[in-house]
Write a protein that holds these residues in place. Structure first.
Motif, mmCIF file in Angstrom:
data_model
loop_
_atom_site.group_PDB
_atom_site.id
_atom_site.type_symbol
_atom_site.label_atom_id
_atom_site.label_comp_id
_atom_site.label_asym_id
_atom_site.label_seq_id
_atom_site.Cartn_x
_atom_site.Cartn_y
_atom_site.Cartn_z
ATOM 1 N N ILE A 115 16.562 18.258 4.450
ATOM 2 C CA ILE A 115 15.244 17.550 4.395
ATOM 3 C C ILE A 115 15.155 16.167 3.612
ATOM 4 O O ILE A 115 15.790 15.988 2.799
ATOM 5 N N GLU A 116 14.580 15.417 4.757
ATOM 6 C CA GLU A 116 14.442 13.862 4.175
ATOM 7 C C GLU A 116 13.030 13.916 3.869
ATOM 8 O O GLU A 116 12.250 14.155 4.544
ATOM 9 N N THR A 117 12.643 13.105 2.543
ATOM 10 C CA THR A 117 11.330 12.892 2.170
ATOM 11 C C THR A 117 11.432 11.555 1.706
ATOM 12 O O THR A 117 12.126 10.780 1.659
ATOM 13 N N ILE A 118 10.007 11.291 1.454
ATOM 14 C CA ILE A 118 9.635 9.897 0.689
ATOM 15 C C ILE A 118 8.724 10.314 -0.155
ATOM 16 O O ILE A 118 7.808 11.175 -0.323
ATOM 17 N N ASP A 119 8.796 9.478 -1.562
ATOM 18 C CA ASP A 119 7.794 9.708 -2.610
ATOM 19 C C ASP A 119 6.432 8.980 -2.203
ATOM 20 O O ASP A 119 6.329 8.031 -1.618
ATOM 21 N N GLU A 120 5.480 9.775 -2.935
ATOM 22 C CA GLU A 120 4.235 9.124 -2.498
ATOM 23 C C GLU A 120 3.876 7.848 -3.130
ATOM 24 O O GLU A 120 2.846 7.254 -2.421
ATOM 25 N N SER A 121 4.672 7.249 -3.895
ATOM 26 C CA SER A 121 4.223 5.863 -4.354
ATOM 27 C C SER A 121 5.081 4.966 -3.544
ATOM 28 O O SER A 121 4.862 3.568 -3.662
ATOM 29 N N THR A 122 5.901 5.499 -2.357
ATOM 30 C CA THR A 122 6.480 4.250 -1.603
ATOM 31 C C THR A 122 5.512 3.473 -0.929
ATOM 32 O O THR A 122 4.470 3.745 -0.357
ATOM 33 N N ASP A 123 5.906 2.202 -0.595
ATOM 34 C CA ASP A 123 5.323 1.095 0.018
ATOM 35 C C ASP A 123 5.197 1.447 1.547
ATOM 36 O O ASP A 123 6.241 1.850 1.882
ATOM 37 N N ILE A 124 4.108 1.142 2.356
ATOM 38 C CA ILE A 124 4.277 1.571 3.610
ATOM 39 C C ILE A 124 5.325 1.103 4.536
ATOM 40 O O ILE A 124 5.754 1.339 5.168
ATOM 41 N N ILE A 175 1.253 5.095 10.627
ATOM 42 C CA ILE A 175 1.404 3.953 10.334
ATOM 43 C C ILE A 175 1.031 2.795 11.472
ATOM 44 O O ILE A 175 0.502 1.617 11.292
ATOM 45 N N LEU A 176 1.095 3.222 12.882
ATOM 46 C CA LEU A 176 0.672 2.495 13.803
ATOM 47 C C LEU A 176 -0.751 2.597 13.827
ATOM 48 O O LEU A 176 -1.505 1.280 13.951
ATOM 49 N N GLU A 177 -1.694 3.394 13.293
ATOM 50 C CA GLU A 177 -2.960 3.246 13.063
ATOM 51 C C GLU A 177 -3.294 2.269 12.026
ATOM 52 O O GLU A 177 -4.138 1.544 11.893
ATOM 53 N N TRP A 178 -2.623 2.350 11.060
ATOM 54 C CA TRP A 178 -2.903 1.379 9.789
ATOM 55 C C TRP A 178 -2.302 -0.204 9.954
ATOM 56 O O TRP A 178 -3.249 -0.767 10.023
ATOM 57 N N PHE A 179 -1.453 -0.150 11.150
ATOM 58 C CA PHE A 179 -1.083 -1.297 11.343
ATOM 59 C C PHE A 179 -2.129 -2.084 12.267
ATOM 60 O O PHE A 179 -2.484 -3.283 12.380
ATOM 61 N N ALA A 180 -2.726 -1.230 13.289
ATOM 62 C CA ALA A 180 -3.635 -1.672 14.182
ATOM 63 C C ALA A 180 -5.082 -2.062 13.504
ATOM 64 O O ALA A 180 -5.702 -3.044 13.821
ATOM 65 N N GLU A 181 -5.427 -1.398 12.619
ATOM 66 C CA GLU A 181 -6.737 -1.552 11.794
ATOM 67 C C GLU A 181 -6.353 -2.984 10.974
ATOM 68 O O GLU A 181 -7.286 -3.749 10.977
ATOM 69 N N SER A 182 -5.213 -3.165 10.450
ATOM 70 C CA SER A 182 -5.070 -4.357 9.878
ATOM 71 C C SER A 182 -4.759 -5.450 10.614
ATOM 72 O O SER A 182 -5.282 -6.638 10.195
ATOM 73 N N MET A 184 0.776 -1.242 -0.233
ATOM 74 C CA MET A 184 -0.061 -0.055 0.057
ATOM 75 C C MET A 184 0.978 1.249 -0.095
ATOM 76 O O MET A 184 1.722 1.449 0.587
ATOM 77 N N GLU A 185 0.510 2.248 -0.598
ATOM 78 C CA GLU A 185 1.435 3.474 -0.884
ATOM 79 C C GLU A 185 1.110 4.244 -0.031
ATOM 80 O O GLU A 185 -0.162 4.417 0.537
ATOM 81 N N VAL A 186 1.967 5.073 0.605
ATOM 82 C CA VAL A 186 2.028 6.077 1.822
ATOM 83 C C VAL A 186 0.860 7.168 1.432
ATOM 84 O O VAL A 186 0.312 7.606 2.178
ATOM 85 N N ALA A 187 0.890 7.468 0.103
ATOM 86 C CA ALA A 187 -0.242 8.585 -0.279
ATOM 87 C C ALA A 187 -1.536 8.314 0.153
ATOM 88 O O ALA A 187 -2.477 9.048 0.152
ATOM 89 N N ARG A 188 -1.957 7.178 0.379
ATOM 90 C CA ARG A 188 -3.404 6.562 0.659
ATOM 91 C C ARG A 188 -3.621 7.152 1.993
ATOM 92 O O ARG A 188 -4.770 7.208 2.377
ATOM 93 N N PHE A 189 -2.674 7.042 2.898
ATOM 94 C CA PHE A 189 -3.200 7.308 4.135
ATOM 95 C C PHE A 189 -2.454 8.453 4.898
ATOM 96 O O PHE A 189 -2.410 8.764 6.143
ATOM 97 N N CYS A 190 -1.456 9.068 4.228
ATOM 98 C CA CYS A 190 -0.708 10.220 4.647
ATOM 99 C C CYS A 190 -1.534 11.376 4.958
ATOM 100 O O CYS A 190 -2.608 11.505 4.560
#
Length: 149
Positions: free
Chosen positions: A80-89, A122-129, A1-7
Protein backbone atom coordinates in the motif's frame (compact mmCIF):
# COMPACT_ATOMS: atom_id res chain seq x y z
CA UNK A 1 -1.82 23.48 2.44
CA UNK A 2 -1.92 20.05 4.06
CA UNK A 3 -3.85 17.23 2.40
CA UNK A 4 -5.68 16.59 5.69
CA UNK A 5 -7.61 19.83 5.14
CA UNK A 6 -9.43 18.66 2.05
CA UNK A 7 -9.10 14.89 1.72
CA UNK A 8 -12.23 12.76 2.00
CA UNK A 9 -12.50 11.67 5.63
CA UNK A 10 -15.16 8.99 5.15
CA UNK A 11 -13.16 6.22 3.52
CA UNK A 12 -14.86 3.01 2.52
CA UNK A 13 -12.83 0.08 3.82
CA UNK A 14 -13.34 -3.62 3.36
CA UNK A 15 -11.63 -6.79 4.58
CA UNK A 16 -9.48 -8.87 2.24
CA UNK A 17 -12.12 -11.61 2.15
CA UNK A 18 -14.71 -9.39 0.46
CA UNK A 19 -15.85 -10.90 -2.82
CA UNK A 20 -15.39 -9.03 -6.09
CA UNK A 21 -19.17 -8.79 -6.45
CA UNK A 22 -19.49 -7.31 -2.93
CA UNK A 23 -16.65 -4.87 -3.67
CA UNK A 24 -18.41 -3.62 -6.79
CA UNK A 25 -21.65 -3.28 -4.83
CA UNK A 26 -19.86 -1.24 -2.13
CA UNK A 27 -18.37 1.09 -4.74
CA UNK A 28 -21.79 1.60 -6.26
CA UNK A 29 -23.53 2.07 -2.91
CA UNK A 30 -21.04 4.69 -1.69
CA UNK A 31 -20.33 6.23 -5.13
CA UNK A 32 -16.57 5.68 -4.83
CA UNK A 33 -13.95 4.46 -7.25
CA UNK A 34 -11.83 2.64 -4.71
CA UNK A 35 -11.87 0.65 -1.51
CA UNK A 36 -9.12 0.58 1.08
CA UNK A 37 -8.51 -3.05 1.92
CA UNK A 38 -7.81 -3.88 5.56
CA UNK A 39 -6.92 -7.04 7.46
CA UNK A 40 -10.34 -7.00 9.09
CA UNK A 41 -13.31 -4.67 9.14
CA UNK A 42 -12.62 -3.28 12.60
CA UNK A 43 -12.25 0.49 12.92
CA UNK A 44 -8.46 0.62 13.30
CA UNK A 45 -7.43 -2.34 11.15
CA UNK A 46 -4.06 -2.66 9.45
CA UNK A 47 -4.02 -1.28 5.92
CA UNK A 48 -3.30 -3.83 3.20
CA UNK A 49 -3.83 -2.00 -0.09
CA UNK A 50 -6.28 -0.33 -2.43
CA UNK A 51 -8.67 -1.88 -4.95
CA UNK A 52 -10.05 0.42 -7.63
CA UNK A 53 -12.92 0.18 -10.07
CA UNK A 54 -10.26 -0.07 -12.77
CA UNK A 55 -8.75 -3.10 -11.00
CA UNK A 56 -12.13 -4.81 -11.14
CA UNK A 57 -12.36 -4.21 -14.87
CA UNK A 58 -8.74 -4.84 -15.92
CA UNK A 59 -7.80 -7.63 -13.51
CA UNK A 60 -11.10 -9.49 -13.36
CA UNK A 61 -13.64 -8.70 -16.05
CA UNK A 62 -11.17 -8.28 -18.92
CA UNK A 63 -9.39 -11.50 -17.92
CA UNK A 64 -12.64 -13.45 -18.10
CA UNK A 65 -12.09 -14.70 -14.56
CA UNK A 66 -15.03 -15.94 -12.52
CA UNK A 67 -15.86 -13.15 -10.11
CA UNK A 68 -17.18 -15.69 -7.66
CA UNK A 69 -13.75 -17.31 -7.34
CA UNK A 70 -11.89 -14.14 -6.27
CA UNK A 71 -11.81 -11.78 -3.33
CA UNK A 72 -10.37 -8.28 -3.15
CA UNK A 73 -7.39 -9.78 -1.35
CA UNK A 74 -6.53 -11.61 -4.58
CA UNK A 75 -6.26 -8.43 -6.66
CA UNK A 76 -5.33 -5.76 -4.13
CA UNK A 77 -2.51 -3.40 -5.09
CA UNK A 78 0.30 -4.01 -2.61
CA UNK A 79 2.33 -2.79 -0.95
CA UNK A 80 0.00 0.00 0.00
CA UNK A 81 1.16 3.49 -0.86
CA UNK A 82 0.03 6.16 1.59
CA UNK A 83 0.68 9.80 2.29
CA UNK A 84 1.04 11.55 5.62
CA UNK A 85 -1.80 13.88 6.57
CA UNK A 86 0.64 16.79 6.99
CA UNK A 87 1.97 16.51 3.44
CA UNK A 88 1.61 19.63 1.32
CA UNK A 89 -0.86 19.45 -1.57
CA UNK A 90 1.90 20.00 -4.14
CA UNK A 91 3.96 17.17 -2.66
CA UNK A 92 0.89 14.93 -2.73
CA UNK A 93 0.40 15.73 -6.41
CA UNK A 94 4.07 14.92 -7.12
CA UNK A 95 3.81 11.66 -5.20
CA UNK A 96 0.68 10.63 -7.10
CA UNK A 97 2.37 11.47 -10.41
CA UNK A 98 5.49 9.45 -9.51
CA UNK A 99 3.41 6.47 -8.42
CA UNK A 100 0.99 6.75 -11.33
CA UNK A 101 -2.07 6.67 -9.07
CA UNK A 102 -5.20 8.79 -8.81
CA UNK A 103 -5.86 8.05 -5.14
CA UNK A 104 -3.76 7.84 -1.99
CA UNK A 105 -4.87 6.86 1.51
CA UNK A 106 -4.00 9.57 4.03
CA UNK A 107 -2.52 8.39 7.32
CA UNK A 108 -1.36 10.00 10.54
CA UNK A 109 2.03 9.52 12.20
CA UNK A 110 0.81 6.24 13.74
CA UNK A 111 -0.21 4.94 10.27
CA UNK A 112 -3.92 5.14 11.10
CA UNK A 113 -6.18 5.84 8.17
CA UNK A 114 -7.47 9.42 8.29
CA UNK A 115 -8.84 9.86 4.78
CA UNK A 116 -8.15 9.47 1.10
CA UNK A 117 -6.95 12.12 -1.32
CA UNK A 118 -7.91 11.81 -4.96
CA UNK A 119 -6.99 13.52 -8.19
CA UNK A 120 -10.54 14.90 -8.21
CA UNK A 121 -9.94 16.50 -4.78
CA UNK A 122 -6.78 18.16 -6.07
CA UNK A 123 -8.46 19.35 -9.27
CA UNK A 124 -11.35 20.83 -7.28
CA UNK A 125 -8.92 22.63 -4.96
CA UNK A 126 -6.91 23.89 -7.93
CA UNK A 127 -10.02 25.14 -9.77
CA UNK A 128 -11.23 26.96 -6.65
CA UNK A 129 -7.78 28.51 -6.22
CA UNK A 130 -7.74 29.71 -9.83
CA UNK A 131 -11.20 31.20 -9.36
CA UNK A 132 -9.98 33.09 -6.28
CA UNK A 133 -7.01 34.42 -8.26
CA UNK A 134 -9.35 35.53 -11.07
CA UNK A 135 -11.52 37.34 -8.55
CA UNK A 136 -8.49 38.97 -6.96
CA UNK A 137 -7.24 40.28 -10.32
CA UNK A 138 -10.73 41.52 -11.31
CA UNK A 139 -11.14 43.29 -7.95
CA UNK A 140 -7.70 44.83 -8.18
CA UNK A 141 -8.48 46.26 -11.62
CA UNK A 142 -11.84 47.56 -10.39
CA UNK A 143 -10.24 49.18 -7.32
CA UNK A 144 -7.52 50.76 -9.43
CA UNK A 145 -9.94 52.12 -12.01
CA UNK A 146 -12.19 53.49 -9.25
CA UNK A 147 -9.24 55.20 -7.52
CA UNK A 148 -8.10 56.87 -10.75
CA UNK A 149 -11.46 58.50 -11.63
Amino acid sequence: MEVARFCEKDVVTTPQQTSIREAAALMRKYHVGSLVVVESDEKESALVGVVTDRDLVVEVLAQDVSIDSLSVGDIVQTPIETIDESTDIWEAMECMAELGVRRLPVVDSEFYLRGIVTLDDILEWFAESMDRIRTLVRNEIWQESRARR
